[in-house]
Design a protein around this motif. Sequence first.
Motif, PDB file in Angstrom:
ATOM      1  N   MET A  26       0.837  -1.194   0.000  1.00 43.31           N
ATOM      2  CA  MET A  26       0.000   0.000   0.000  1.00 43.31           C
ATOM      3  C   MET A  26       0.876   1.251   0.000  1.00 43.31           C
ATOM      4  SD  MET A  26      -3.091  -1.445   0.405  1.00 43.31           S
ATOM      5  CE  MET A  26      -4.276  -0.340   1.115  1.00 43.31           C
ATOM      6  N   THR A  27       0.340   2.342  -0.542  1.00 40.62           N
ATOM      7  CA  THR A  27       0.986   3.644  -0.447  1.00 40.62           C
ATOM      8  C   THR A  27       0.477   4.304   0.822  1.00 40.62           C
ATOM      9  OG1 THR A  27       1.073   3.858  -2.841  1.00 40.62           O
ATOM     10  CG2 THR A  27       1.260   5.892  -1.571  1.00 40.62           C
ATOM     11  N   VAL A  28       1.380   4.831   1.647  1.00 40.98           N
ATOM     12  CA  VAL A  28       0.995   5.453   2.910  1.00 40.98           C
ATOM     13  C   VAL A  28       1.230   6.951   2.817  1.00 40.98           C
ATOM     14  CG1 VAL A  28       1.433   5.558   5.396  1.00 40.98           C
ATOM     15  CG2 VAL A  28       1.559   3.355   4.192  1.00 40.98           C
ATOM     16  N   SER A  29       0.155   7.715   3.113  1.00 45.69           N
ATOM     17  CA  SER A  29       0.234   9.179   3.121  1.00 45.69           C
ATOM     18  C   SER A  29      -0.301   9.681   4.448  1.00 45.69           C
ATOM     19  CB  SER A  29      -0.609   9.778   1.990  1.00 45.69           C
ATOM     20  OG  SER A  29      -0.226   9.266   0.743  1.00 45.69           O
ATOM     21  N   ASN A  30       0.488  10.520   5.138  1.00 53.57           N
ATOM     22  CA  ASN A  30       0.020  11.140   6.369  1.00 53.57           C
ATOM     23  C   ASN A  30      -0.705  12.426   5.994  1.00 53.57           C
ATOM     24  OD1 ASN A  30       1.034   9.232   8.250  1.00 53.57           O
ATOM     25  ND2 ASN A  30       3.080  10.041   7.916  1.00 53.57           N
ATOM     26  N   LEU A  31      -1.972  12.526   6.375  1.00 50.48           N
ATOM     27  CA  LEU A  31      -2.808  13.652   5.996  1.00 50.48           C
ATOM     28  C   LEU A  31      -2.866  14.697   7.108  1.00 50.48           C
ATOM     29  CD1 LEU A  31      -5.769  11.665   4.366  1.00 50.48           C
ATOM     30  CD2 LEU A  31      -3.688  12.541   3.280  1.00 50.48           C
ATOM     31  N   GLU A  32      -3.210  15.926   6.744  1.00 56.40           N
ATOM     32  CA  GLU A  32      -3.225  17.033   7.696  1.00 56.40           C
ATOM     33  C   GLU A  32      -4.189  16.822   8.842  1.00 56.40           C
ATOM     34  OE1 GLU A  32      -3.828  20.804   5.825  1.00 56.40           O
ATOM     35  OE2 GLU A  32      -2.212  20.469   4.381  1.00 56.40           O
ATOM     36  N   SER A  39      -3.425   3.387   0.641  1.00 60.36           N
ATOM     37  CA  SER A  39      -4.170   3.165  -0.594  1.00 60.36           C
ATOM     38  C   SER A  39      -3.390   2.223  -1.497  1.00 60.36           C
ATOM     39  CB  SER A  39      -4.457   4.494  -1.303  1.00 60.36           C
ATOM     40  OG  SER A  39      -3.271   5.210  -1.542  1.00 60.36           O
ATOM     41  N   GLY A  40      -4.155   1.401  -2.202  1.00 63.13           N
ATOM     42  CA  GLY A  40      -3.528   0.472  -3.128  1.00 63.13           C
ATOM     43  C   GLY A  40      -4.491  -0.600  -3.583  1.00 63.13           C
TER      44      GLY A  40
END
Length: 87
Positions: A26-32, A39-40
């Motif tokens: 999965m792609t990991v993004s830390n959001l504000e 996601s993936g």
Amino acid sequence: MDKPTIYQIKVKGHLDDTLAGWFEDMTVSNLEEGVALLSGRLPDQAALQGTLNRISNLGLTLVSVNAVPEEDGTNGRTQSHEDEDNS
């Protein structure tokens, strides 16, 4: 037979590189807003269950799980009711 599906999974808090490494598919993004977005494309329901089990085993708090329609998957957005044209 299940077909691969793109998922967006949100967990409470931000993930550092060590925790993100547990989700190599999965792609990991830390959001504000203080959540991490994983996601993936997962090949089947068993893979989704494995990812959800990993989230639980790591003590992370699950916020949401969304399957992304294939046509929306390329831009990483899901359509919400606010996005719909009501005119």
